[in-house]
Design a protein around this motif. Structure first.
Motif, PDB file in Angstrom:
ATOM      1  N   LYS A  58     -16.160  -1.007  51.344  1.00 12.56           N
ATOM      2  CA  LYS A  58     -14.936  -1.515  51.943  1.00 12.56           C
ATOM      3  C   LYS A  58     -14.470  -0.509  52.984  1.00 12.56           C
ATOM      4  O   LYS A  58     -14.125   0.633  52.638  1.00 12.56           O
TER       5      LYS A  58
ATOM      6  N   LYS B 258     -12.310   1.587  55.327  1.00  7.62           N
ATOM      7  CA  LYS B 258     -10.906   1.996  55.268  1.00  7.62           C
ATOM      8  C   LYS B 258     -10.468   2.784  56.496  1.00  7.62           C
ATOM      9  O   LYS B 258      -9.293   3.095  56.643  1.00  7.62           O
TER      10      LYS B 258
ATOM     11  N   ARG C 225      -9.886   3.218  60.629  1.00  6.57           N
ATOM     12  CA  ARG C 225      -9.409   2.289  61.649  1.00  6.57           C
ATOM     13  C   ARG C 225     -10.560   1.887  62.572  1.00  6.57           C
ATOM     14  O   ARG C 225     -11.139   2.715  63.282  1.00  6.57           O
TER      15      ARG C 225
ATOM     16  N   LEU D  21     -11.835  -2.730  59.542  1.00  6.77           N
ATOM     17  CA  LEU D  21     -10.849  -2.327  58.544  1.00  6.77           C
ATOM     18  C   LEU D  21     -10.340  -3.550  57.776  1.00  6.77           C
ATOM     19  O   LEU D  21      -9.844  -4.515  58.366  1.00  6.77           O
ATOM     20  N   GLY D  22     -10.475  -3.503  56.453  1.00  2.10           N
ATOM     21  CA  GLY D  22     -10.032  -4.618  55.615  1.00  2.10           C
ATOM     22  C   GLY D  22     -11.136  -5.570  55.231  1.00  2.10           C
ATOM     23  O   GLY D  22     -10.886  -6.566  54.536  1.00  2.10           O
TER      24      GLY D  22
ATOM     25  N   ASP E 207      -9.936  -9.284  53.988  1.00  3.56           N
ATOM     26  CA  ASP E 207      -8.549  -9.354  53.539  1.00  3.56           C
ATOM     27  C   ASP E 207      -7.695 -10.129  54.546  1.00  3.56           C
ATOM     28  O   ASP E 207      -7.880 -10.005  55.765  1.00  3.56           O
ATOM     29  N   ASP E 208      -6.779 -10.923  54.036  1.00  2.00           N
ATOM     30  CA  ASP E 208      -5.852 -11.651  54.903  1.00  2.00           C
ATOM     31  C   ASP E 208      -5.018 -10.664  55.722  1.00  2.00           C
ATOM     32  O   ASP E 208      -4.600  -9.608  55.223  1.00  2.00           O
ATOM     33  N   ASN E 209      -4.781 -11.023  56.983  1.00  3.32           N
ATOM     34  CA  ASN E 209      -3.920 -10.246  57.888  1.00  3.32           C
ATOM     35  C   ASN E 209      -4.429  -8.832  58.160  1.00  3.32           C
ATOM     36  O   ASN E 209      -3.672  -7.979  58.624  1.00  3.32           O
ATOM     37  N   SER E 210      -5.689  -8.567  57.857  1.00  7.35           N
ATOM     38  CA  SER E 210      -6.257  -7.254  58.131  1.00  7.35           C
ATOM     39  C   SER E 210      -6.735  -7.186  59.580  1.00  7.35           C
ATOM     40  O   SER E 210      -6.816  -8.208  60.277  1.00  7.35           O
TER      41      SER E 210
END
Length: 494
Positions: free
Chosen positions: A398, A400, A402, A406-407, A436-439
């Motif tokens: 995953k 992490k 930037r 990311l996400g 991930d949502d909104n990532s």
């Protein structure tokens, strides 16, 4: 709730959530009036009822047999946030929108609840219930209400998003439950009477009646295995997971989707055949929490009219073997590129969706037999049934740091990963397992199933490569991905 399908693609003018009004020229009057159709011996379309029994024909005995096995499913997801995080938003919502400040059912501040309503069918005496996965998707609390108004908490036993099926179990089913027997969905014919039983719009258990309008419907879009029973029995939101039963009160399908413009029934509903439902239920009974399916290791494609003509067929049928993975069951069985698979254990297949459905039902033990056209000759090819292997560790990563990743969560590719994500194997790159949502990854457009091939020109062959290439913050990222066979290159700012 019944799944309402998204807009259709291509030349279909109507929405998949509903068929538009179609105009047609008035049909010409038949030149000759047909003879009356004899519905049964001693009764014709020109007859009048001869007695009370002919007037009082009813489906009530079937409903009495089947209805006790159909339940209402109430699912919710309670998000328990910390009070410090929740309090400012709670106060805002209370002042400006009159909400309850984030209090859950017990009045505890800092909880938000999502809710879902659907139906389910009891399939064994221990309280095992089958429903649609989208009814309980993302939910962590489930309750069921029986036809006699008893209510129980339920635990989630198995989720299978690929078929949109899930199995739950009643906790401590005091008083006993009545399971519904499985019928033979393979024996259904267009025109057979069926009934849909469920909880539409949350009004309570409701029965509607119709016929089987079509079989083996594909291109519906609500699961990976597209092979639906179509019915004109009214199905509405809340019917999802309810029973489609035959006139013996047996489960022949699980109601799952509708075509609709308004969200209500327009006489076009879809049910997952009982043969697939039973396979998933049997997996749950065996104690497994996931469904394992056989791996073929071959990519198949539609047969076009031109291909059919070139192969000497009078119409398109079967699926064409386009490629094979080395040492796969297809390769070891002796299948060849250009073979035309016509049947699976004697059951005809007309397109990749039908083939995938038939093959998936075979389980992961023993073998199945393909009817194959090779050149001008027809042969039978035995194929071993086995699950897709995990040829190398997934090494889940995953990101992490930037970056455009990311996400997102990534895994190494293997036959097992390719089978789960429905991507071709062998394949280069690493697979996107989740976003991930909104990532940042979601906003960059990454999708589950994408294969990341290269970053700034450097090839990505493993999650270790991806981890190494994303450790440093850069001003520009050039990313090459494979999405469903199409290679896309995008440039992102740092």
């Amino acid at each position: 709730m019944s799944r309402i399908l998204p807009p259709a693609l291509g030349a279909v003018a109507a929405l998949l959530v509903g068929l538009g009004t179609l105009s047609a020229q008035p049909a010409k009057a038949p030149e000759k009036t047909p003879e009356p159709y004899a519905a049964r011996e001693g009764f014709s379309a020109n007859s009048v009822p001869q007695g009370r029994g002919e007037v009082q024909l009813s489906f009530a005995p079937v409903v009495k047999r089947a209805a006790p096995s159909v339940v209402n499913v109430y699912a919710s997801h309670v998000d328990k946030r910390s009070n410090a995080r929740a309090s400012a938003m709670d106060e805002f919502m209370r002042r400006f929108f009159g909400e309850d400040g984030g209090r859950g059912p017990g009045g505890m501040r800092g909880e938000r609840a999502q809710k879902s309503l659907g139906s389910g069918v009891i399939v064994d005496e221990t309280g095992l219930i089958v429903t649609n996965n989208h009814v309980i998707d993302n939910m962590n609390e489930v309750r069921v209400a029986l036809a006699d108004r008893r209510e129980f908490e339920a635990s989630i036993v198995l989720r299978d998003p690929r078929t949109d099926l899930a199995v739950i179990r009643i906790k401590n089913p005091t008083g006993g439950v009545i399971p519904m027997p499985f019928g033979d969905s393979e024996a259904l014919e267009v025109g057979d009477f069926v009934m849909a039983i469920g909880n539409p719009f949350g009004v309570g258990q409701t029965v509607t009646q119709g016929i089987v309008s079509a079989l083996a419907r594909t291109q519906v879009g609500s699961s990976d295995y597209q092979f639906f029973i179509q019915t004109d029995a009214a199905i509405n939101p809340g019917n999802s997971g309810g029973a489609l039963v035959d006139l013996q009160g047996r489960l022949v399908g699980l109601n799952t989707a509708i075509y609709s413009q308004s969200g209500g029934s327009h006489g076009i509903g879809f049910a997952i055949p009982a043969s697939m439902v039973k396979a998933v239920v049997d997996t749950a009974k065996g104690g497994a929490s996931t469904v394992r399916r056989p791996w073929l290791g071959a990519r198949v494609q539609n047969v076009t009219p031109d291909i059919a003509e070139s192969m000497g067929l009078d119409h398109p049928t079967g699926v064409l073997v386009a490629s094979l993975a080395a040492k796969s069951p297809a390769d070891e069985a002796g299948l060849k590129r250009g073979d035309l698979i016509l049947s699976v254990d004697g059951q005809t297949v007309d397109d990749p969706e039908a083939f995938g459905y038939r093959f998936a039902l075979k389980g992961i033990e023993g073998q199945t037999k393909f009817g194959v056209l090779r050149g001008t000759g027809r042969i039978t090819v035995p194929v071993k049934l086995s699950p897709a292997p995990e040829t190398r560790p997934r090494d889940v990563l995953k990101v992490k740091t930037r970056s455009p990743f990311l996400g997102a969560t990534f895994v190494n590719t293997s036959p097992a990963v390719a089978e789960e994500m429905q991507v071709d194997f062998p394949s280069e790159g690493v697979a996107v397992q989740a976003v991930d949502d909104n990532s940042i990854a979601a906003r960059a457009g990454l999708q589950k199933g994408d294969l990341v091939l290269a970053i700034n020109g450097a090839p990505v062959t493993s999650t270790k490569d991806l981890d190494r290439l994303t450790r440093n913050t850069l001003n520009m990222w050039e990313v090459a991905i494979n999405r469903k066979g199409e290679v896309l290159t995008s440039v992102f700012g740092g």
